[in-house]
Design a protein around this motif. Sequence first.
Motif, PDB file in Angstrom:
ATOM      1  N   ASP A  32       1.525  -3.800  -8.436  1.00  0.00           N
ATOM      2  CA  ASP A  32       0.891  -4.523  -7.325  1.00  0.00           C
ATOM      3  C   ASP A  32       0.815  -3.685  -6.047  1.00  0.00           C
ATOM      4  O   ASP A  32       1.123  -4.171  -4.962  1.00  0.00           O
ATOM      5  CB  ASP A  32       1.676  -5.811  -7.028  1.00  0.00           C
ATOM      6  N   THR A  33       0.451  -2.440  -6.207  1.00  0.00           N
ATOM      7  CA  THR A  33       0.376  -1.549  -5.043  1.00  0.00           C
ATOM      8  C   THR A  33      -1.000  -0.909  -5.005  1.00  0.00           C
ATOM      9  O   THR A  33      -1.490  -0.447  -6.027  1.00  0.00           O
ATOM     10  CB  THR A  33       1.466  -0.447  -5.151  1.00  0.00           C
ATOM     11  N   GLN A  34      -1.573  -0.897  -3.803  1.00  0.00           N
ATOM     12  CA  GLN A  34      -2.852  -0.202  -3.637  1.00  0.00           C
ATOM     13  C   GLN A  34      -2.535   1.244  -3.264  1.00  0.00           C
ATOM     14  O   GLN A  34      -1.777   1.491  -2.308  1.00  0.00           O
ATOM     15  CB  GLN A  34      -3.638  -0.896  -2.514  1.00  0.00           C
ATOM     16  N   VAL A  35      -3.094   2.184  -4.029  1.00  0.00           N
ATOM     17  CA  VAL A  35      -2.829   3.602  -3.758  1.00  0.00           C
ATOM     18  C   VAL A  35      -3.964   4.162  -2.906  1.00  0.00           C
ATOM     19  O   VAL A  35      -5.139   4.055  -3.275  1.00  0.00           O
ATOM     20  CB  VAL A  35      -2.697   4.390  -5.075  1.00  0.00           C
ATOM     21  N   ILE A  36      -3.589   4.744  -1.770  1.00  0.00           N
ATOM     22  CA  ILE A  36      -4.599   5.216  -0.819  1.00  0.00           C
ATOM     23  C   ILE A  36      -4.476   6.733  -0.650  1.00  0.00           C
ATOM     24  O   ILE A  36      -3.390   7.255  -0.379  1.00  0.00           O
ATOM     25  CB  ILE A  36      -4.422   4.493   0.534  1.00  0.00           C
ATOM     26  N   ARG A  76       0.850  -1.198   0.000  1.00  0.00           N
ATOM     27  CA  ARG A  76       0.000   0.000   0.000  1.00  0.00           C
ATOM     28  C   ARG A  76       0.881   1.242   0.000  1.00  0.00           C
ATOM     29  O   ARG A  76       1.899   1.272   0.700  1.00  0.00           O
ATOM     30  CB  ARG A  76      -0.893   0.025   1.246  1.00  0.00           C
ATOM     31  N   ALA A  77       0.466   2.253  -0.789  1.00  0.00           N
ATOM     32  CA  ALA A  77       1.207   3.523  -0.789  1.00  0.00           C
ATOM     33  C   ALA A  77       0.221   4.648  -0.482  1.00  0.00           C
ATOM     34  O   ALA A  77      -0.922   4.633  -0.952  1.00  0.00           O
ATOM     35  CB  ALA A  77       1.889   3.745  -2.131  1.00  0.00           C
ATOM     36  N   TYR A  78       0.682   5.609   0.292  1.00  0.00           N
ATOM     37  CA  TYR A  78      -0.206   6.650   0.838  1.00  0.00           C
ATOM     38  C   TYR A  78       0.165   8.007   0.271  1.00  0.00           C
ATOM     39  O   TYR A  78       1.326   8.432   0.328  1.00  0.00           O
ATOM     40  CB  TYR A  78      -0.098   6.646   2.370  1.00  0.00           C
TER      41      TYR A  78
END
Length: 271
Positions: A158-162, A134-136
């Motif tokens: 493969d990163t969820q962007v929040i 996850r990246a914020y």
Amino acid sequence: MKSIIKNYKDSKKSIGFVPTMGYLHEGHISLIRCAKKENDIVIVSVFVNPIQFGKNEDLDRYPRNIKKDIQLCEKEKVDILFNPLYKEMYPKGFKTYIVVEDLTSTLCGRYRPNHFKGVTTVVAKLFNIVKPDRAYFGKKDYQQLVVIKQMVQDLNMDTQVIGCPIIREKDGVAMSSRNKYLSKEERTSASALNKALLLAKNLFIKGQTDPQVLKKEIQSLIMRYPKIKEIQYIEIVNPKTLKPVKTVKKGDIIALAVFVGETRLIDNIEL
Ligand code: AMP
């Protein structure tokens, strides 16, 4: 860095990542705290990325204080602070860039032609190094958040962007490393940005859906403050396409960029 990451991955630790340009403030800290809640390991990068600055922009005087950044990260129990050198990120012969089309030609992209190309390139590189689950990112840089989400989707990353909420000072000014540039009087005038956005939001809530009317109201409030040098843009856009809307709807974004003295500040509000 990659071998440390490999160890975390081998032991099935989830990785939360907060990319920054340093000179950390409460806005950055809020992202770190979000990441701490949702991941086993939190990594913060501090890298003032030269390729996202235009020729006449503030790269040379961009505020830096790595000692304080280290202290803040220690206090927040960040696992790793990644602070690479320019020559490590862009060794001689570097030739590859990432461009997200369309979304980068409006708003800030109109006035900072290669800015988002620099942002997406460095974020892609950092994602390849850190391999975050996850990246914020802050909604303060709303266009950046949308552009990065698009890049991640288009390139099968493969990163969820929040996206995290904008953190503001008591008088509503959005926290920013660049606020350091402001004199006392300019700092007072900077509060006009959020005041104008709130005024427009209230008018919208009361039924005003004409973007031109809302933009005029924002403009006239901001221009009443003495240290405002120039309004670069005020736009009311669809939150996904970033295209200007003809009728304002719930969920649309009002975004603006204003020069307070010589300092360019951006802010936005979700309706
Ligand atoms: P920067 O160091 O300015 O490049 O910002 C690093 C990250 O922190 C970006 O995702 C920004 O959107 C986020 N950020 C900066 N200021 C704020 C703020 N006031 N509130 C929330 N997030 C912020």
